[in-house]
Scaffold this motif. Structure first.
Motif, short mmCIF file in Angstrom:
data_model
loop_
_atom_site.label_atom_id
_atom_site.label_comp_id
_atom_site.label_asym_id
_atom_site.label_seq_id
_atom_site.Cartn_x
_atom_site.Cartn_y
_atom_site.Cartn_z
N CYS A 50 -0.19 2.67 -6.28
CA CYS A 50 0.67 1.80 -5.48
C CYS A 50 1.32 0.69 -6.28
O CYS A 50 1.87 -0.25 -5.69
CB CYS A 50 -0.13 1.19 -4.33
SG CYS A 50 -0.78 2.40 -3.16
N TRP A 103 -1.18 -4.15 -3.33
CA TRP A 103 -2.04 -2.97 -3.33
C TRP A 103 -3.51 -3.38 -3.30
O TRP A 103 -3.85 -4.53 -3.52
CB TRP A 103 -1.76 -2.11 -4.56
CG TRP A 103 -2.13 -2.78 -5.86
CD1 TRP A 103 -1.44 -3.78 -6.49
CD2 TRP A 103 -3.27 -2.52 -6.67
NE1 TRP A 103 -2.08 -4.15 -7.65
CE2 TRP A 103 -3.21 -3.40 -7.78
CE3 TRP A 103 -4.34 -1.63 -6.57
CZ2 TRP A 103 -4.19 -3.40 -8.79
CZ3 TRP A 103 -5.31 -1.63 -7.57
CH2 TRP A 103 -5.23 -2.50 -8.66
N SER A 114 0.83 -1.22 0.00
CA SER A 114 0.00 0.00 0.00
C SER A 114 0.85 1.26 0.00
O SER A 114 0.60 2.20 0.74
CB SER A 114 -0.96 0.00 1.20
OG SER A 114 -1.82 -1.11 1.16
#
Length: 236
Positions: free
Chosen positions: A196, A184, A136
């Motif tokens: 991401c 992600w 993330s």
């Protein structure tokens, strides 16, 4: 490329979903115990914005139980360049110590801002880094692709539109010379998941999971994805 921040509705669900992330660990014991075993390589885990090594305790314990040598970063709370040095010197020194102690290149796993830092350090010192895994981490977008850019400015003292942060961000986004994996989620409420990952970069791949942002490092799906990536990397 600019993707824009997640919607306010998705952001509002972050904390209830974080509570579920913690609870889901108790339900995933058998799955986590069946993850592929490690080979003893050194792994350095980097926390997200404002967080310390405590936030990654579960991940490090999981990796240690699998057979990896999981290290904390030992740089206190992640306050951006204040924590690692404007040129990343403090973080690179930590990687150098682990490299010297283990005699091996170090795998870097970074959560959110910690993932961007991992990419930055790997780009600066590829001789020390075996692989990078980001979780993330919005390294491939613009600062305002998040709902936390004001918090970033407050805690780090850096302006997101400043030249120093722009240059640092470009270094984080640059293709790496070692394997990298971006984990992600489209349902992330704090950062746009599309920022991401960087499809098309050489030696890079991405893995999509269903997760919020707060406590993402506690999600069984994330832990299992990391274990699978590490197990699938051939030893040198």
């Amino acid at each position: 490329m600019a993707y824009g921040p997640p919607s306010p509705i998705v952001m509002a669900a972050e904390w209830p979903r974080a509570a579920w992330a913690i609870g889901s660990l108790a339900l995933a014991g058998d799955r986590l115990r069946s993850a592929p075993r490690g080979d003893g390589r050194p792994v350095l885990v980097l926390p997200g914005l404002v967080n310390s090594d405590r936030s990654n305790f579960v991940m490090r314990r999981f990796l240690t139980r699998l057979g990896y040598r999981a290290y904390p970063w030992e740089l206190g709370r992640n306050l951006g360049r204040r924590a690692i040095g404007t040129d990343g010197a403090r973080l690179i020194a930590r990687i150098e110590r682990i490299h010297a102690e283990s005699g091996e290149k170090v795998t870097l796993i970074g959560v959110s801002l910690g993932g961007m830092m991992a990419r930055f350090a790997a780009g600066q010192r590829p001789d020390l880094v075996r692989e990078v895994i980001t979780v993330s981490s919005p390294f491939a977008g613009e600062p305002r692709d998040t709902n936390v850019w004001r918090a970033f400015e407050w805690f780090t003292g850096d302006r997101i539109d400043g030249d120093a942060v722009r240059q640092w961000g470009a270094a984080c986004a640059a293709p790496l010379s070692m394997p990298s994996t971006a984990i992600w989620s489209r349902s992330d409420g704090l950062v746009n998941g599309l920022a991401c990952r960087a499809p098309g970069q050489p030696l890079a791949r991405d893995i999509e999971v269903r997760s919020n942002h707060v406590g993402v490092q506690l999600r069984p799906a994330v832990l299992l994805a990391i274990a699978a990536v590490l197990a699938g990397t051939s030893t040198e």
